[in-house]
Each structure stands twice: as structure tokens, then as C-alpha cells.
Design a protein around this motif. Sequence first.
Motif, PDB file in Angstrom:
ATOM      1  N   GLY A 179      25.336  23.926  17.712  1.00 42.33           N
ATOM      2  CA  GLY A 179      24.877  24.721  16.683  1.00 42.33           C
ATOM      3  C   GLY A 179      25.709  24.284  15.343  1.00 42.33           C
ATOM      4  O   GLY A 179      25.021  23.810  13.833  1.00 42.33           O
ATOM      5  N   GLN A 180      26.339  24.418  15.085  1.00 42.30           N
ATOM      6  CA  GLN A 180      27.588  24.685  14.390  1.00 42.30           C
ATOM      7  C   GLN A 180      27.964  23.891  14.036  1.00 42.30           C
ATOM      8  O   GLN A 180      28.073  23.304  12.584  1.00 42.30           O
ATOM      9  CB  GLN A 180      28.647  25.708  14.614  1.00 42.30           C
ATOM     10  N   VAL A 181      28.417  22.908  14.740  1.00 37.79           N
ATOM     11  CA  VAL A 181      28.774  21.772  14.473  1.00 37.79           C
ATOM     12  C   VAL A 181      27.571  20.697  14.267  1.00 37.79           C
ATOM     13  O   VAL A 181      28.116  19.539  13.270  1.00 37.79           O
ATOM     14  CB  VAL A 181      29.724  20.330  16.107  1.00 37.79           C
ATOM     15  N   VAL A 182      26.397  20.332  14.479  1.00 36.61           N
ATOM     16  CA  VAL A 182      25.517  20.075  13.655  1.00 36.61           C
ATOM     17  C   VAL A 182      25.144  20.201  11.881  1.00 36.61           C
ATOM     18  O   VAL A 182      25.569  19.927  11.759  1.00 36.61           O
ATOM     19  CB  VAL A 182      23.995  20.179  14.378  1.00 36.61           C
ATOM     20  N   ASP A 183      24.918  21.663  12.245  1.00 34.62           N
ATOM     21  CA  ASP A 183      25.405  22.324  10.165  1.00 34.62           C
ATOM     22  C   ASP A 183      26.006  21.689  10.104  1.00 34.62           C
ATOM     23  O   ASP A 183      26.136  21.653   8.832  1.00 34.62           O
ATOM     24  CB  ASP A 183      25.127  24.092  11.196  1.00 34.62           C
ATOM     25  N   ASP A 184      27.705  21.749  10.733  1.00 33.27           N
ATOM     26  CA  ASP A 184      28.753  20.907   9.651  1.00 33.27           C
ATOM     27  C   ASP A 184      29.119  19.982   9.374  1.00 33.27           C
ATOM     28  O   ASP A 184      28.557  19.067   7.474  1.00 33.27           O
ATOM     29  CB  ASP A 184      30.276  21.528  10.566  1.00 33.27           C
ATOM     30  N   ALA A 185      28.132  18.817  10.507  1.00 33.93           N
ATOM     31  CA  ALA A 185      27.914  17.742   9.562  1.00 33.93           C
ATOM     32  C   ALA A 185      26.876  17.780   8.715  1.00 33.93           C
ATOM     33  O   ALA A 185      26.947  16.328   8.159  1.00 33.93           O
ATOM     34  CB  ALA A 185      27.414  16.937  10.914  1.00 33.93           C
ATOM     35  N   ALA A 186      25.796  18.034   8.751  1.00 31.16           N
ATOM     36  CA  ALA A 186      24.962  18.477   7.672  1.00 31.16           C
ATOM     37  C   ALA A 186      25.465  18.716   6.359  1.00 31.16           C
ATOM     38  O   ALA A 186      24.519  18.584   5.158  1.00 31.16           O
ATOM     39  CB  ALA A 186      23.347  19.247   8.301  1.00 31.16           C
ATOM     40  N   ILE A 187      26.276  19.876   6.198  1.00 34.16           N
ATOM     41  CA  ILE A 187      26.948  19.908   5.210  1.00 34.16           C
ATOM     42  C   ILE A 187      27.083  18.749   4.597  1.00 34.16           C
ATOM     43  O   ILE A 187      27.320  18.388   3.501  1.00 34.16           O
ATOM     44  CB  ILE A 187      27.377  21.630   5.095  1.00 34.16           C
ATOM     45  N   THR A 188      28.457  18.788   5.230  1.00 33.26           N
ATOM     46  CA  THR A 188      28.932  17.287   4.930  1.00 33.26           C
ATOM     47  C   THR A 188      28.713  16.139   3.880  1.00 33.26           C
ATOM     48  O   THR A 188      29.024  15.687   3.174  1.00 33.26           O
ATOM     49  CB  THR A 188      29.693  17.022   6.356  1.00 33.26           C
ATOM     50  N   ALA A 189      27.481  15.878   5.257  1.00 30.24           N
ATOM     51  CA  ALA A 189      26.293  14.792   4.802  1.00 30.24           C
ATOM     52  C   ALA A 189      26.087  15.081   3.725  1.00 30.24           C
ATOM     53  O   ALA A 189      25.660  14.130   2.068  1.00 30.24           O
ATOM     54  CB  ALA A 189      25.553  14.433   5.175  1.00 30.24           C
ATOM     55  N   LYS A 190      25.281  16.540   2.843  1.00 30.48           N
ATOM     56  CA  LYS A 190      24.794  16.980   2.029  1.00 30.48           C
ATOM     57  C   LYS A 190      25.811  17.089   0.594  1.00 30.48           C
ATOM     58  O   LYS A 190      25.419  15.961  -0.657  1.00 30.48           O
ATOM     59  CB  LYS A 190      24.659  18.239   2.212  1.00 30.48           C
ATOM     60  N   VAL A 191      27.683  16.999   1.326  1.00 29.91           N
ATOM     61  CA  VAL A 191      28.260  17.386  -0.109  1.00 29.91           C
ATOM     62  C   VAL A 191      28.795  16.154  -0.453  1.00 29.91           C
ATOM     63  O   VAL A 191      28.654  15.935  -1.483  1.00 29.91           O
ATOM     64  CB  VAL A 191      29.266  18.221   0.445  1.00 29.91           C
ATOM     65  N   LYS A 192      28.757  14.623   0.539  1.00 30.78           N
ATOM     66  CA  LYS A 192      28.980  13.957  -0.066  1.00 30.78           C
ATOM     67  C   LYS A 192      27.944  12.793  -0.656  1.00 30.78           C
ATOM     68  O   LYS A 192      27.986  12.358  -1.530  1.00 30.78           O
ATOM     69  CB  LYS A 192      29.320  12.788   1.442  1.00 30.78           C
ATOM     70  N   THR A 193      26.564  13.398  -0.252  1.00 32.29           N
ATOM     71  CA  THR A 193      25.304  12.835  -1.213  1.00 32.29           C
ATOM     72  C   THR A 193      25.211  13.209  -2.632  1.00 32.29           C
ATOM     73  O   THR A 193      25.031  12.523  -3.352  1.00 32.29           O
ATOM     74  CB  THR A 193      24.414  13.291  -0.046  1.00 32.29           C
ATOM     75  N   ALA A 194      26.025  14.796  -2.214  1.00 36.14           N
ATOM     76  CA  ALA A 194      26.149  15.117  -3.695  1.00 36.14           C
ATOM     77  C   ALA A 194      27.130  14.161  -5.228  1.00 36.14           C
ATOM     78  O   ALA A 194      26.777  14.282  -6.042  1.00 36.14           O
ATOM     79  CB  ALA A 194      26.109  16.828  -3.320  1.00 36.14           C
ATOM     80  N   LEU A 195      28.245  14.273  -4.062  1.00 32.68           N
ATOM     81  CA  LEU A 195      29.224  13.886  -4.596  1.00 32.68           C
ATOM     82  C   LEU A 195      28.625  12.476  -5.024  1.00 32.68           C
ATOM     83  O   LEU A 195      29.170  11.994  -6.795  1.00 32.68           O
ATOM     84  CB  LEU A 195      30.661  13.333  -3.970  1.00 32.68           C
ATOM     85  N   LEU A 196      28.363  11.386  -4.252  1.00 35.05           N
ATOM     86  CA  LEU A 196      28.311  10.571  -4.938  1.00 35.05           C
ATOM     87  C   LEU A 196      26.993   9.880  -5.449  1.00 35.05           C
ATOM     88  O   LEU A 196      26.751   9.092  -6.495  1.00 35.05           O
ATOM     89  CB  LEU A 196      27.678   8.942  -3.396  1.00 35.05           C
TER      90      LEU A 196
END
Length: 111
Positions: free
Chosen positions: A36-53
Motif C-alpha cells: 500500500g505504501q509503495v502504491v501510494d508513493d507511486a501515485a504521489i510521484t505521478a501526481k507531482v510529475k503531472t503537476a510539474l508538466l
Amino acid sequence: MKHTKLLALLLSAAFVAGCAGMNQGSSSESGQRSTGQVVDDAAITAKVKTALLADPEISGLGINVDTSQGAVRLKGEVKSVAHFQKAGSIAEGVAGVRSVDNQIIVCMTCK
């Protein structure tokens, strides 16, 4: 004699079982993360990358994003302090981000 061997066998089994369980702390104590933590971290990474892009000034700057237990680390090179600050602010604004370690380097002579 049979009882002594049986007792020795039982004690050996109990010792081995006890030793096997000694290193089993919580996942945070041992440095392991749950699925669950790995999935949450992957989702946060994706959201941050999307926001930066999504930001026209930051998009395309090649900022790397890593997340561990909600702590985001930004790495890369930008040409201005304004871009450095903006990338950090964008990451901080993403839901689920607990902290931001902005390791982006400001490099005026970089490509």
C-alpha cells in the motif's frame, strides 16, 4: 533415552522458531514498505510529475521525482532560482505530499 532425544529435538525446534521471529519488527522499523505504501508513493510521484508538466514554465525541464512514505525528493537542473522555487511549491501543493526535499541545482550555464 528416547525422551532425552525428543526433548532435545523440541528445544531445538523452539529455539529455531524463536530466532526466526526475532527480526520481525514493524515494516517501518525494518525499512520495508508495505504494498500500500509503495502504491501510494507511486501515485504521489505521478501526481507531482503531472503537476510539474502542467506548468508551462516548469514543463520540459527534466526534473526527477522520487517519493518515499510521502516525502518527495526533486532532482535535476534548472536555469533560475525562480524555477527552483516554483518546482518546490508545485510539489508541496500536491495531495499526499508530507515534505519536499528540493535537491534541484540552479545552473545558469546548463543547457
